[in-house]
Design a protein around this motif. Structure first.
Motif, short mmCIF file in Angstrom:
data_model
loop_
_atom_site.label_atom_id
_atom_site.label_comp_id
_atom_site.label_asym_id
_atom_site.label_seq_id
_atom_site.Cartn_x
_atom_site.Cartn_y
_atom_site.Cartn_z
N TYR A 54 0.84 -1.21 0.00
CA TYR A 54 0.00 0.00 0.00
C TYR A 54 0.87 1.26 0.00
CZ TYR A 54 -4.40 -2.50 0.83
OH TYR A 54 -5.50 -3.30 0.71
N GLU A 55 1.92 1.24 0.82
CA GLU A 55 2.83 2.39 0.86
C GLU A 55 3.47 2.61 -0.50
OE1 GLU A 55 5.64 1.84 4.08
OE2 GLU A 55 4.01 1.60 5.53
N ILE B 212 0.98 4.21 -2.81
CA ILE B 212 0.84 5.63 -2.50
C ILE B 212 1.99 6.41 -3.14
CG2 ILE B 212 0.93 7.32 -0.62
CD1 ILE B 212 -0.66 5.17 1.06
N ILE C 178 -5.73 8.73 -2.00
CA ILE C 178 -4.33 8.38 -2.26
C ILE C 178 -4.14 6.95 -2.76
CG2 ILE C 178 -3.29 10.14 -0.79
CD1 ILE C 178 -2.97 8.04 1.40
N ILE C 179 -4.89 6.00 -2.22
CA ILE C 179 -4.76 4.61 -2.70
C ILE C 179 -5.24 4.52 -4.15
CG2 ILE C 179 -5.69 2.26 -2.47
CD1 ILE C 179 -3.60 2.77 -0.40
N GLY D 83 -2.76 5.66 -6.55
CA GLY D 83 -1.76 4.63 -6.79
C GLY D 83 -2.24 3.57 -7.76
#
Length: 144
Positions: free
Chosen positions: A25-26, A29, A76-77, A80
Motif C-alpha cells: 500500500y505504501e 501511495i 491516495i490509494i 496509486g
C-alpha cells in the motif's frame, strides 16, 4: 518502448519485493505521487470514472499511433491504482490496450486486498481505459 506484458511483469516483480500488504500500500501511495496529473480543464464530469467510490478522472489522447493517459483522484490509494494502470497502458497502441490481459492485477494480489467498492472501481478504470482505446482504434480504422 516496453510492451504491455513487459510492463506488467515489471510491476509483478516490484510487488514481489514487499513482504506484506502494508508495504505494498505504501508503495502504491508512492506511485500515486508520480502520477502524470490530468490538466485541470480535463477534470470534468465526462472524464470521471463511474463506479468508483472516490473521484477519479482519466483523460486520454492520441499521440501519433499511441494513447497517452493522464489522471487524478481525490484518494491516495486510488491514485496509486490508476498510476499502475497508466504505467501499463499509456504510450501503447489502441489495439494492444484493447487486447491486453490484466492478469497481473491478480498476480500481485491487488484485487483481493481492495474493498469491494475499490475493486469495482479498479474494474471501471480498466474498462474506461479500454473504451478510450476502442474509440481511438475505430478512428484509426476509419482513416485507413
Amino acid at each position: 518502448m516496453n510492451s504491455i506484458q513487459e510492463r506488467q511483469e515489471e510491476i509483478i516483480e516490484e510487488f514481489s519485493m514487499f513482504e506484506d500488504w502494508m508495504q505494498r500500500y505504501e508503495y502504491m501511495i508512492e506511485l500515486g505521487k508520480s502520477l502524470p496529473l490530468i490538466d485541470e480543464k480535463h477534470k470534468t464530469e465526462e472524464n470521471i470514472i463511474k463506479g468508483c467510490q472516490s473521484r477519479v478522472w482519466v483523460y486520454a489522447e492520441m499521440d501519433d499511433d499511441q494513447v497517452d493517459f493522464t489522471a487524478d483522484s481525490d484518494a491516495i490509494i486510488t491514485k496509486g491504482i490508476i498510476a499502475i494502470l497508466i504505467r501499463v497502458f499509456s504510450g501503447q497502441k489502441p489495439e494492444d490496450i484493447i487486447n491486453a490481459k490484466t492478469d497481473f492485477i491478480d498476480e500481485i494480489g491487488l484485487k483481493e486486498h481492495l474493498s469491494p467498492t475499490r475493486a469495482n472501481g479498479l474494474v471501471s478504470m480498466i474498462k474506461q481505459m479500454k473504451m478510450y482505446a476502442i474509440a481511438y482504434n475505430s478512428q484509426q480504422n476509419n482513416k485507413a
